[in-house]
Design a protein around this motif. Structure first.
Motif, PDB file in Angstrom:
ATOM      1  N   SER A 108      36.593  44.014  67.515  1.00 26.98           N
ATOM      2  CA  SER A 108      37.030  45.373  67.235  1.00 26.98           C
ATOM      3  C   SER A 108      36.766  46.264  68.447  1.00 26.98           C
ATOM      4  O   SER A 108      36.851  47.476  68.363  1.00 26.98           O
ATOM      5  CB  SER A 108      36.270  45.925  66.028  1.00 26.98           C
ATOM      6  OG  SER A 108      34.909  46.104  66.384  1.00 26.98           O
ATOM      7  N   ILE A 142      36.813  50.171  59.446  1.00 25.70           N
ATOM      8  CA  ILE A 142      37.770  50.947  60.227  1.00 25.70           C
ATOM      9  C   ILE A 142      37.187  52.250  60.768  1.00 25.70           C
ATOM     10  O   ILE A 142      37.556  52.698  61.855  1.00 25.70           O
ATOM     11  CB  ILE A 142      39.048  51.198  59.391  1.00 25.70           C
ATOM     12  CG1 ILE A 142      40.223  51.474  60.329  1.00 25.70           C
ATOM     13  CG2 ILE A 142      38.853  52.319  58.377  1.00 25.70           C
ATOM     14  CD1 ILE A 142      41.557  51.270  59.690  1.00 25.70           C
ATOM     15  N   ILE A 191      44.091  52.177  69.600  1.00 23.96           N
ATOM     16  CA  ILE A 191      43.725  51.093  68.692  1.00 23.96           C
ATOM     17  C   ILE A 191      44.973  50.631  67.949  1.00 23.96           C
ATOM     18  O   ILE A 191      45.658  51.429  67.301  1.00 23.96           O
ATOM     19  CB  ILE A 191      42.677  51.573  67.659  1.00 23.96           C
ATOM     20  CG1 ILE A 191      41.376  51.976  68.364  1.00 23.96           C
ATOM     21  CG2 ILE A 191      42.420  50.493  66.609  1.00 23.96           C
ATOM     22  CD1 ILE A 191      40.590  50.840  68.952  1.00 23.96           C
ATOM     23  N   GLY A 236      46.361  48.069  65.141  1.00 16.60           N
ATOM     24  CA  GLY A 236      45.999  47.174  64.044  1.00 16.60           C
ATOM     25  C   GLY A 236      46.903  45.958  64.057  1.00 16.60           C
ATOM     26  O   GLY A 236      48.088  46.059  64.372  1.00 16.60           O
ATOM     27  N   LEU A 261      47.058  49.984  56.486  1.00 14.40           N
ATOM     28  CA  LEU A 261      46.383  50.102  57.784  1.00 14.40           C
ATOM     29  C   LEU A 261      46.962  51.281  58.571  1.00 14.40           C
ATOM     30  O   LEU A 261      46.236  52.080  59.156  1.00 14.40           O
ATOM     31  CB  LEU A 261      46.591  48.784  58.548  1.00 14.40           C
ATOM     32  CG  LEU A 261      45.610  48.360  59.628  1.00 14.40           C
ATOM     33  CD1 LEU A 261      44.168  48.428  59.153  1.00 14.40           C
ATOM     34  CD2 LEU A 261      45.941  46.949  60.101  1.00 14.40           C
ATOM     35  N   GLU A 280      42.764  56.281  62.454  1.00 12.58           N
ATOM     36  CA  GLU A 280      42.158  55.497  63.551  1.00 12.58           C
ATOM     37  C   GLU A 280      43.164  54.540  64.190  1.00 12.58           C
ATOM     38  O   GLU A 280      42.947  54.063  65.306  1.00 12.58           O
ATOM     39  CB  GLU A 280      40.977  54.652  63.028  1.00 12.58           C
ATOM     40  CG  GLU A 280      39.809  55.443  62.463  1.00 12.58           C
ATOM     41  CD  GLU A 280      39.960  55.764  60.971  1.00 12.58           C
ATOM     42  OE1 GLU A 280      41.069  55.536  60.416  1.00 12.58           O
ATOM     43  OE2 GLU A 280      38.989  56.249  60.376  1.00 12.58           O
ATOM     44  N   ILE A 281      44.233  54.246  63.468  1.00 12.80           N
ATOM     45  CA  ILE A 281      45.195  53.232  63.926  1.00 12.80           C
ATOM     46  C   ILE A 281      46.388  53.923  64.591  1.00 12.80           C
ATOM     47  O   ILE A 281      47.073  54.744  63.987  1.00 12.80           O
ATOM     48  CB  ILE A 281      45.678  52.391  62.717  1.00 12.80           C
ATOM     49  CG1 ILE A 281      44.492  51.666  62.069  1.00 12.80           C
ATOM     50  CG2 ILE A 281      46.774  51.400  63.118  1.00 12.80           C
ATOM     51  CD1 ILE A 281      43.839  50.605  62.926  1.00 12.80           C
ATOM     52  N   ILE A 309      50.912  49.374  64.997  1.00 12.16           N
ATOM     53  CA  ILE A 309      50.727  48.122  64.247  1.00 12.16           C
ATOM     54  C   ILE A 309      51.375  46.972  65.017  1.00 12.16           C
ATOM     55  O   ILE A 309      52.502  47.102  65.510  1.00 12.16           O
ATOM     56  CB  ILE A 309      51.393  48.221  62.853  1.00 12.16           C
ATOM     57  CG1 ILE A 309      50.684  49.268  61.971  1.00 12.16           C
ATOM     58  CG2 ILE A 309      51.438  46.858  62.162  1.00 12.16           C
ATOM     59  CD1 ILE A 309      49.322  48.881  61.462  1.00 12.16           C
TER      60      ILE A 309
END
Lengths: 266, 324
Positions: B34, B94, B104, B106, B123, B128-129, B132
């Motif tokens: 992570s 997360i 970041i 995912g 997600l 925070e994401i 994708i």
């Protein structure tokens, strides 16, 4: 001190037995930071493969020494290092042995290259006035490297060889089993040996700390390539849902390499 | 002589859909945890993005050991998507990502279109994401794992469905284990992908000749490292000629020169995975090296060299004399 990359210099390289190398390095910050049972990731000079996990055999003053067997191309490359060469080491890594209690009587079992992880804990325990008995086994007498160092460190040393060329003929666990149980057992060596040590520990009700050997990917917990099944209730189980059997996989490089025998579910 | 100031002026940023990365370097999924695991050794402010380890709907314990085998100039892995599942992930993991100084991304893996959609949506709705990545190409899970990226219709279906589940940038990670990567690349693009990650690992196997048994617990694994670089460079070259969306080139990048190969082949950004296991300073060295190299060439931005090696494919000349 947290782990980091250390750019170090090789001071000496010696073949202690056929295929068994000792590489001595000048690395003051690393030497000062090491706990017994920790390891480093050694970067290959060619840079064309992942770094190699090596136990920190000894650390004193500004010196760190690494003892390893040549088992393939990567360790062969490290074995070719010469005095004056530079070597990048990532570390110190892993949790190490828990020696806070330092009981009066400690047995240490080492098999083959496992000897590389037990000098520092042995010395620390002797310093803290524990009686330390080392049970050291290898295939043959020539591979029982560094035994005199443990005698110098104040350990009582019992040897075993599979071919009977020195000490007891048989496995190191045979020698361990034939002796009086200690108050604490530390062990490092191949997985079958560690399983046998775990069984002895259970039978004699002696707490055992096992330093596991495994092929690592990253060595820092990022790739999940080096796991071992542990009881989900273990303090070292990753914070992770376990399966129906109450088993979780812990990373040997991150949660280990030292585990309590009773937490393993292998 | 390139001055440090010239190098500082070079624009290394890259755009993936609506996401701007300060640096064109992404840490490959499954190789960087992570980020926390490497933050002790590497300056995360000097990388573009971390692609997180893939998450599935349900927890997965992963494959039996051994999971790693070192091979010449490479490494086979068969981790088997060990992960805590999306519920646990959102609840416990997360939040820690908010403090990362880089983007970041995912990563979503699954076994059905419905699973990809659910995990993508849950997600992606988290702040925070930033984007994708659809891992439709994991070679290390039983049967279904790689099916999506090896079948153009399945790729199209899963990408369209995931596209409908989020507005955040969507990257589709492609498998090299296909007959023609351009077919899959085009499908992913027309189904709404913002970028393609090219390539995932190459399927492989190693056998312990003394024990006469496969070395990996899972028998088969995915090969990474410098050993697969030429395979990856060609895949990027071909995919870049087939689509207009940006390509994140990856597969065995360990040095500045390796990175340049991928940009010249047509990648807009690069993924770095196994090289972090060699030295966690590799990504920073590549970023510094790129800036200096581009400044030395008089280039102002990384985009100037993307695809510069594209000369099409050489014609195959047949000598008349050989015809018969």
């Amino acid at each position: 001190m947290p782990a980091r990359v250390h750019d170090t210099r090789v001071i000496a390289r010696e073949e202690r037995a056929p295929g068994v190398m000792m590489v001595t390095i000048q690395a003051p910050a690393l030497s000062a930071a090491v706990f017994p049972g920790q390891f480093v990731m050694a970067e290959l000079p060619s840079g064309c493969a992942a770094a190699v996990a090596l136990a920190i055999y000894d650390a004193y003053d500004d010196i760190v020494s690494l003892l390893f067997f040549i088992t393939g191309p990567r360790t062969r490359e490290l074995a070719a290092l010469a005095a004056g060469d530079s070597l990048a080491l990532l570390g110190p890594l892993g949790n190490g042995f828990d020696l806070r209690d330092a009981p009066a009587d400690v047995a240490i079992a080492a098999g083959g290259v496992g000897i590389a992880s037990v000098l520092l804990p042995a010395r620390e325990l002797v310093r803290r006035r524990s009686r330390v008995r080392l049970f050291y086994g290898a295939r043959s007498a020539a591979l029982l490297v560094e035994r005199e160092r443990f005698v110098q460190a104040g350990c009582e040393v019992t040897l075993a060889t599979e071919d009977g060329s020195e000490g007891l003929r048989g496995y190191v666990t045979d020698a361990l089993e034939a002796s009086a149980p200690a108050k604490l057992l530390l062990a490092c060596g191949p997985t079958p040996m560690l399983r046998a040590v775990a069984q002895i520990a259970t039978r004699t009700r002696v707490p055992a700390q096992l330093c596991l050997e495994e092929t690592f990917g990253c060595g820092v917990g990022g790739c999940w390539g080096c796991v071992v099944p542990v009881a989900a209730t273990s303090p070292r189980a990753p914070r992770f849902p376990s399966n129906e059997a109450g088993i979780s996989y812990a990373r040997i490089c991150r949660e280990g390499p030292v585990f309590m025998a009773e937490e393993l579910r292998w | 002589m390139v001055s440090a100031e010239d190098a500082r002026d070079v624009d290394l940023s890259v755009r993936i859909g609506g996401l701007r990365l300060r640096y064109p370097t992404m840490m490959g999924s499954g190789c960087y945890g992570s980020g926390e695991e490497f933050a002790r050794f590497a300056d995360l402010a000097r990388i573009g993005a971390i692609v997180l380890k893939s998450v599935t709907r349900l927890p997965r314990l992963g494959n039996p050991m051994p999971r790693i085998v070192h091979t010449p100039s490479g490494m086979l892995n068969a981790i088997g998507l060990q992960n805590p599942g999306i519920d646990w992930y959102l609840e416990h993991e997360i939040g820690k990502l908010a403090e990362r100084p880089c983007a970041i991304i995912g990563s979503v893996a699954g076994f059905s279109v419905g699973e990809y959609v659910e995990v993508t949506q849950r997600l992606a709705e988290r702040p925070e994401i930033d984007a994708i990545e659809l891992n439709v190409s994991c070679p290390n899970v039983a049967s279904e794992g790689e099916t999506f990226a090896c079948d153009s219709r399945a790729t199209s279906e899963v990408v369209s469905a995931a596209r409908a589940a989020t507005r955040k940038p969507l990257i589709v990670k492609l498998s090299p284990n296909v007959t023609d990567i351009t077919v899959i690349a085009r499908e992913a693009e027309s189904a709404g992908a913002d970028a393609l990650a090219v390539i995932n690992t190459v399927r492989g196997m190693a056998i312990d000749v003394e024990r006469a048994r496969p070395r990996l617990g899972n028998v088969a694994g995915g090969l990474s490292g410098p050993a697969i670089r030429p395979i990856a460079v060609l895949a990027v070259y071909e995919a870049a000629r087939a689509v207009r969306i940006p390509i994140i080139g990856q597969g065995g990048i360990a040095s500045l020169s390796d990175a340049l190969e991928f940009f010249l082949a047509g990648a807009s950004a690069i993924g770095i995975g196994t090289a972090n296991f060699t030295d966690p300073r590799v990504p920073e060295r590549i970023v510094d090296g790129l800036a200096e190299h581009l400044a030395g060439q008089g280039a102002r931005s990384i985009s100037e060299i993307v695809g510069r090696a594209n000369v099409g494919f050489a014609d195959v000349h047949q000598y008349e004399g050989d015809a018969g």
